[in-house]
Write a protein that holds these residues in place. Structure first.
Motif, PDB file in Angstrom:
ATOM      1  N   GLU A  70       3.184  38.025 -16.091  1.00  0.00           N
ATOM      2  CA  GLU A  70       3.120  38.340 -17.528  1.00  0.00           C
ATOM      3  C   GLU A  70       4.046  37.441 -18.332  1.00  0.00           C
ATOM      4  OE1 GLU A  70       3.763  42.348 -18.784  1.00  0.00           O
ATOM      5  OE2 GLU A  70       2.548  43.167 -17.159  1.00  0.00           O
ATOM      6  N   LEU A  71       5.189  37.119 -17.764  1.00  0.00           N
ATOM      7  CA  LEU A  71       6.204  36.360 -18.474  1.00  0.00           C
ATOM      8  C   LEU A  71       5.844  34.883 -18.602  1.00  0.00           C
ATOM      9  CD1 LEU A  71       9.048  36.650 -19.705  1.00  0.00           C
ATOM     10  CD2 LEU A  71       9.963  36.018 -17.471  1.00  0.00           C
ATOM     11  N   GLY A  72       5.149  34.311 -17.622  1.00  0.00           N
ATOM     12  CA  GLY A  72       4.838  32.883 -17.607  1.00  0.00           C
ATOM     13  C   GLY A  72       4.182  32.373 -18.870  1.00  0.00           C
ATOM     14  N   PRO A  73       3.061  32.974 -19.309  1.00  0.00           N
ATOM     15  CA  PRO A  73       2.427  32.483 -20.542  1.00  0.00           C
ATOM     16  C   PRO A  73       3.330  32.589 -21.772  1.00  0.00           C
ATOM     17  CG  PRO A  73       0.915  33.884 -19.316  1.00  0.00           C
ATOM     18  CD  PRO A  73       2.248  33.993 -18.643  1.00  0.00           C
ATOM     19  N   LYS A  74       4.182  33.597 -21.819  1.00  0.00           N
ATOM     20  CA  LYS A  74       5.096  33.748 -22.958  1.00  0.00           C
ATOM     21  C   LYS A  74       6.111  32.611 -22.972  1.00  0.00           C
ATOM     22  CE  LYS A  74       4.751  38.766 -22.957  1.00  0.00           C
ATOM     23  NZ  LYS A  74       5.476  40.021 -22.747  1.00  0.00           N
TER      24      LYS A  74
ATOM     25  N   VAL B 105       5.682  29.602 -21.694  1.00  0.00           N
ATOM     26  CA  VAL B 105       4.966  28.379 -22.065  1.00  0.00           C
ATOM     27  C   VAL B 105       4.765  28.316 -23.577  1.00  0.00           C
ATOM     28  CG1 VAL B 105       2.762  27.166 -21.840  1.00  0.00           C
ATOM     29  CG2 VAL B 105       3.861  28.128 -19.820  1.00  0.00           C
ATOM     30  N   ARG B 106       4.375  29.449 -24.200  1.00  0.00           N
ATOM     31  CA  ARG B 106       4.191  29.477 -25.654  1.00  0.00           C
ATOM     32  C   ARG B 106       5.509  29.202 -26.384  1.00  0.00           C
ATOM     33  NH1 ARG B 106       1.019  34.041 -24.598  1.00  0.00           N
ATOM     34  NH2 ARG B 106       2.670  35.395 -25.368  1.00  0.00           N
ATOM     35  N   THR B 107       6.598  29.787 -25.894  1.00  0.00           N
ATOM     36  CA  THR B 107       7.901  29.575 -26.523  1.00  0.00           C
ATOM     37  C   THR B 107       8.324  28.123 -26.405  1.00  0.00           C
ATOM     38  OG1 THR B 107       8.533  31.849 -26.035  1.00  0.00           O
ATOM     39  CG2 THR B 107      10.312  30.310 -26.531  1.00  0.00           C
ATOM     40  N   ALA B 108       8.131  27.520 -25.234  1.00  0.00           N
ATOM     41  CA  ALA B 108       8.483  26.109 -25.045  1.00  0.00           C
ATOM     42  C   ALA B 108       7.638  25.228 -25.959  1.00  0.00           C
ATOM     43  CB  ALA B 108       8.292  25.706 -23.587  1.00  0.00           C
TER      44      ALA B 108
ATOM     45  N   LEU C 125       9.011  25.541 -29.491  1.00  0.00           N
ATOM     46  CA  LEU C 125      10.248  24.764 -29.626  1.00  0.00           C
ATOM     47  C   LEU C 125       9.947  23.272 -29.639  1.00  0.00           C
ATOM     48  CD1 LEU C 125      12.696  26.710 -27.300  1.00  0.00           C
ATOM     49  CD2 LEU C 125      12.858  26.434 -29.776  1.00  0.00           C
ATOM     50  N   GLY C 126       8.962  22.848 -28.847  1.00  0.00           N
ATOM     51  CA  GLY C 126       8.588  21.437 -28.819  1.00  0.00           C
ATOM     52  C   GLY C 126       8.062  20.956 -30.153  1.00  0.00           C
ATOM     53  N   LYS C 127       7.367  21.828 -30.891  1.00  0.00           N
ATOM     54  CA  LYS C 127       6.879  21.463 -32.221  1.00  0.00           C
ATOM     55  C   LYS C 127       8.017  21.460 -33.242  1.00  0.00           C
ATOM     56  CE  LYS C 127       2.282  23.326 -31.489  1.00  0.00           C
ATOM     57  NZ  LYS C 127       1.353  24.418 -31.809  1.00  0.00           N
ATOM     58  N   PHE C 128       8.980  22.330 -33.039  1.00  0.00           N
ATOM     59  CA  PHE C 128      10.084  22.481 -33.984  1.00  0.00           C
ATOM     60  C   PHE C 128      11.109  21.357 -33.837  1.00  0.00           C
ATOM     61  CE2 PHE C 128      14.329  24.420 -34.778  1.00  0.00           C
ATOM     62  CZ  PHE C 128      14.192  24.620 -36.138  1.00  0.00           C
ATOM     63  N   LEU C 129      11.416  20.970 -32.600  1.00  0.00           N
ATOM     64  CA  LEU C 129      12.484  20.003 -32.360  1.00  0.00           C
ATOM     65  C   LEU C 129      12.224  18.615 -32.938  1.00  0.00           C
ATOM     66  CD1 LEU C 129      13.593  21.047 -28.781  1.00  0.00           C
ATOM     67  CD2 LEU C 129      14.878  21.289 -30.889  1.00  0.00           C
ATOM     68  N   PRO C 130      10.978  18.081 -32.920  1.00  0.00           N
ATOM     69  CA  PRO C 130      10.801  16.758 -33.517  1.00  0.00           C
ATOM     70  C   PRO C 130      11.168  16.714 -35.005  1.00  0.00           C
ATOM     71  CG  PRO C 130       8.951  17.263 -32.117  1.00  0.00           C
ATOM     72  CD  PRO C 130       9.789  18.508 -32.221  1.00  0.00           C
ATOM     73  N   ASN C 131      11.065  17.843 -35.703  1.00  0.00           N
ATOM     74  CA  ASN C 131      11.449  17.878 -37.115  1.00  0.00           C
ATOM     75  C   ASN C 131      12.959  17.738 -37.298  1.00  0.00           C
ATOM     76  OD1 ASN C 131       8.806  18.225 -37.883  1.00  0.00           O
ATOM     77  ND2 ASN C 131       8.946  20.455 -37.805  1.00  0.00           N
ATOM     78  N   LEU C 132      13.704  17.917 -36.233  1.00  0.00           N
ATOM     79  CA  LEU C 132      15.163  17.820 -36.317  1.00  0.00           C
ATOM     80  C   LEU C 132      15.676  16.567 -35.613  1.00  0.00           C
ATOM     81  CD1 LEU C 132      16.059  21.532 -35.550  1.00  0.00           C
ATOM     82  CD2 LEU C 132      15.983  20.414 -37.762  1.00  0.00           C
ATOM     83  N   GLY C 133      14.820  15.559 -35.473  1.00  0.00           N
ATOM     84  CA  GLY C 133      15.247  14.318 -34.833  1.00  0.00           C
ATOM     85  C   GLY C 133      14.869  14.250 -33.365  1.00  0.00           C
ATOM     86  N   GLY C 134      14.068  15.185 -32.898  1.00  0.00           N
ATOM     87  CA  GLY C 134      13.618  15.152 -31.507  1.00  0.00           C
ATOM     88  C   GLY C 134      14.610  15.823 -30.583  1.00  0.00           C
TER      89      GLY C 134
ATOM     90  N   SER D   6      11.928  19.854 -18.497  1.00  0.00           N
ATOM     91  CA  SER D   6      11.327  19.309 -17.277  1.00  0.00           C
ATOM     92  C   SER D   6      11.737  20.110 -16.046  1.00  0.00           C
ATOM     93  CB  SER D   6      11.715  17.845 -17.092  1.00  0.00           C
ATOM     94  OG  SER D   6      13.110  17.737 -16.876  1.00  0.00           O
ATOM     95  N   GLY D   7      12.828  20.851 -16.121  1.00  0.00           N
ATOM     96  CA  GLY D   7      13.288  21.639 -14.986  1.00  0.00           C
ATOM     97  C   GLY D   7      12.665  23.011 -14.883  1.00  0.00           C
ATOM     98  N   LEU D   8      11.958  23.472 -15.937  1.00  0.00           N
ATOM     99  CA  LEU D   8      11.337  24.797 -15.882  1.00  0.00           C
ATOM    100  C   LEU D   8      10.152  24.781 -14.932  1.00  0.00           C
ATOM    101  CD1 LEU D   8      11.359  25.975 -19.594  1.00  0.00           C
ATOM    102  CD2 LEU D   8      12.727  26.846 -17.731  1.00  0.00           C
ATOM    103  N   PRO D   9      10.089  25.718 -14.006  1.00  0.00           N
ATOM    104  CA  PRO D   9       8.986  25.754 -13.031  1.00  0.00           C
ATOM    105  C   PRO D   9       7.753  26.445 -13.593  1.00  0.00           C
ATOM    106  CG  PRO D   9      10.560  27.464 -12.531  1.00  0.00           C
ATOM    107  CD  PRO D   9      11.117  26.697 -13.714  1.00  0.00           C
ATOM    108  N   PHE D  10       7.121  25.842 -14.628  1.00  0.00           N
ATOM    109  CA  PHE D  10       5.969  26.475 -15.265  1.00  0.00           C
ATOM    110  C   PHE D  10       4.861  26.738 -14.249  1.00  0.00           C
ATOM    111  CE2 PHE D  10       7.579  26.707 -19.288  1.00  0.00           C
ATOM    112  CZ  PHE D  10       8.023  25.482 -19.765  1.00  0.00           C
ATOM    113  N   GLY D  11       4.638  25.816 -13.334  1.00  0.00           N
ATOM    114  CA  GLY D  11       3.578  26.003 -12.347  1.00  0.00           C
ATOM    115  C   GLY D  11       3.836  27.203 -11.466  1.00  0.00           C
TER     116      GLY D  11
END
Length: 101
Positions: free
Chosen positions: A61-65, A67-70, A73-82, A92-97
């Motif tokens: 149950e937690l995995g998809p949540k 991934v959505r949060t990451a 954050l990935g969309k938000f961070l480029p607006n602050l200089g990446g 890269s260290g999160l074991p999404f798989g």
């Protein structure tokens, strides 16, 4: 204190040994004339517990949540200089798989 238990909101979970499967199909408990279904998992304080204490259903149950949060954050961070190098290492260290299986 006048408190009463509502049978229709009551859940039951069968805790078992590691080599056994979940409760028998259709297992119920009779409590005060009402039937409570025994389920293989139940939610308690935000955790999805299973009878073998493996937490596999919780992470499924937690995995998809995560991934959505990451992704958010990935969309938000480029607006602050990446993202910084440390943030990239974190992603890269999160074991999404492993979580999403």
């Amino acid at each position: 204190m006048g408190l009463r238990v509502r049978i229709d909101k009551t859940e039951a979970l069968l805790f078992r040994g590691t080599g056994r499967k979940g409760p028998p199909p259709g297992a119920t408990l009779l409590i005060g004339g009402g039937r409570v279904r025994v389920s293989p998992t139940m939610k308690y304080l935000g955790l999805t517990l299973d009878g073998g204490w493996t937490f596999v259903p919780h992470f499924k149950e937690l995995g998809p949540k995560v991934v959505r949060t990451a992704g958010a954050l990935g969309k938000f961070l480029p607006n602050l200089g990446g993202p910084s190098a440390a943030c990239r290492r974190l992603y890269s260290g999160l074991p999404f798989g492993l979580i999403a299986q």
